[in-house]
Design an enzyme around this catalytic site. Structure first.
Site, PDB file in Angstrom:
ATOM      1  CG  HIS A  48     -17.724  29.182  54.142  1.00 18.77           C
ATOM      2  ND1 HIS A  48     -17.944  27.835  54.245  1.00 18.77           N
ATOM      3  CD2 HIS A  48     -16.856  29.513  53.216  1.00 18.77           C
ATOM      4  CE1 HIS A  48     -17.082  27.229  52.834  1.00 18.77           C
ATOM      5  NE2 HIS A  48     -16.510  28.423  52.227  1.00 18.77           N
ATOM      6  CG  ASP A  51     -19.062  26.808  57.363  1.00 18.86           C
ATOM      7  OD1 ASP A  51     -19.894  26.721  56.545  1.00 18.86           O
ATOM      8  OD2 ASP A  51     -17.915  27.006  56.919  1.00 18.86           O
TER       9      ASP A  51
HETATM   10  C1  XUL Z   1     -14.298  25.379  46.695  1.00 19.75           C
HETATM   11  C2  XUL Z   1     -13.562  25.342  47.953  1.00 19.75           C
HETATM   12  C3  XUL Z   1     -14.021  26.425  49.037  1.00 19.75           C
HETATM   13  C4  XUL Z   1     -13.124  27.373  49.579  1.00 19.75           C
HETATM   14  C5  XUL Z   1     -13.611  28.095  50.594  1.00 19.75           C
HETATM   15  O1  XUL Z   1     -13.898  24.539  45.673  1.00 19.75           O
HETATM   16  O2  XUL Z   1     -12.372  25.046  47.536  1.00 19.75           O
HETATM   17  O3  XUL Z   1     -14.505  25.253  49.738  1.00 19.75           O
HETATM   18  O4  XUL Z   1     -12.055  26.731  50.206  1.00 19.75           O
HETATM   19  O5  XUL Z   1     -15.131  28.674  50.397  1.00 19.75           O
END
Ligand code: XUL
Ligand code: MN
Length: 364
Positions: A48, A51
């Site tokens: 993300h 992050d």
């Molecule tokens: C949540 C999930 C997230 C996404 C990225 O369950 O899988 O980590 O992959 O936002």
């Protein structure tokens, strides 16, 4: 084909906290996460934007952090295969991101995603993946689900248009999940997501990321979910992990549960020579310490490699070959025998299934 193994930075940065307990591990910064992943067998990561770059950072700080990250990526030999945005943890999004009932908050969600798309571009990410964790509800009286879908459609249209206008070499993906953290999420499965994508202005630019745990949480067969995405030409990414069906989001190490489901997903990806990165989205157990995090990483990768070897063994096994050839021979309109009085068909599926079991157990 050389397989690329990838991890979400958030997986190894996860500190072991859960809704009932505080973190159990020391923090790991994103650069340590990247170099640790590279040192333990990964060639790629997802993140993300938040992050790496705390939300609200000024542009100069963003650029400094990206320069540092790019330098390190070059040094340790790791690439970024997908970027996303955390439009779920900030309380402002508690009623939704793209689906919030507040137009002002929906604009904020779009702005966050656009800023994260820029970050992904600066890290050469070929994919922007959206998991809208707050795009759901507990109170169905609060919003018509149809309005929610229209808002999602408008939001994805705007983001796909933004990527195109900026001239970024990046595709957009949506990651479905049936629930958690909301009571229910509007885009629950691959099927729901493919349905929505078909209504978009630029559907060709948008696909799905299937996570095994999310399929299992919905009680679905993850290999069938993968198959639907592949069939539609829409499998833009995969999140591999372990999960006991119909439970909270466990995000177990790949191989930690549901061995057979894992096998059939790997079988499909390998048979189809799916070119995308084998990406893990799991969390080390709460009992795992800082060193154990890297065993978790190696364990995920090794589990995939072992299952891929098992797929090969399955195809090479003479008895499996014989049974598959027999099944294939039934795929004809011709009558079974010259007399026309066909003998009842014998389906040797019990044996085939047991052979899978023996192969997986290493007893064959
Ligand atoms: C949540 C999930 C997230 C996404 C990225 O369950 O899988 O980590 O992959 O936002
Ligand atoms: Mn995921």
């Amino acid at each position: 084909m050389k397989r690329i193994f990838s991890f979400g930075l958030w997986t190894v940065m996860h500190r072991g906290g859960d809704p009932f307990g505080q973190p159990t591990r020391a923090p790991l910064d994103p650069l340590q996460a990247m170099s640790g992943l590279a040192a333990h067998g990964a060639q790629a990561f997802e993140l993300h934007a938040e992050d790496l770059i705390p939300s609200g950072s000024p542009d100069a700080e963003r650029d400094r952090l990206i320069r540092k990250a790019r330098g390190l990526m070059e040094d340790v030999g790791i690439i970024c295969v997908a970027c996303g945005s955390d439009v779920f943890s900030d309380p402002v999004f508690r009623d939704g991101g793209l689906t919030s009932n507040e137009a002002r908050v929906r604009r904020q969600a779009i702005a966050r995603y656009k800023a994260a798309i820029d970050v992904g571009h600066l890290l050469d990410a070929p994919l922007f993946n959206i998991w809208g964790g707050r795009d759901g509800a507990e109170v169905d009286a609060s919003r018509s689900p149809l309005d929610a879908l229209k808002r999602l459609r408008d939001g994805f249209n705007e983001l796909a248009d933004y990527i195109a206008r900026q001239g970024y070499n990046m595709r957009l993906s949506i990651e479905p999940k049936p629930n958690e953290p909301r009571g229910d999420l509007y885009l629950s499965t691959v099927g729901h997501t493919l349905g929505l994508i078909a209504t978009l202005e630029q559907p060709d630019r948008v696909g799905v990321v299937l996570e095994l745990a999310h399929a299992a949480m919905a009680g679905l067969n993850p290999a069938y979910e993968v198959a639907h995405a592949l069939h539609a030409g829409k499998l833009f990414g995969i999140h591999l992990n372990g999960q006991r069906p119909l439970r909270f989001d466990q995000d177990l190490r790949f191989g930690g549960a549901n061995l057979k489901d894992g096998f059939f997903v790997v079988k499909l990806l390998e048979e189809e020579v799916w070119p995308g990165p084998r990406s893990f989205d799991a969390r080390p157990y709460r009992t795992t310490d800082g060193q154990g995090v890297w065993q978790f990483v190696e364990g995920c990768i090794r589990a995939y490699q072992i299952l891929a070897e098992k797929v090969q063994q399955y195809h090479d096994d003479p008895e499996v070959q014989h049974l598959l050839a027999e099944i294939a021979s039934w795929d004809t309109e011709e009558p079974d025998d010259a007399g026309g009085a066909s003998a009842p068909r014998v389906f040797a599926y019990e044996r085939l299934d047991h052979l899978v079991f023996e192969i997986l157990m290493g007893t064959r």
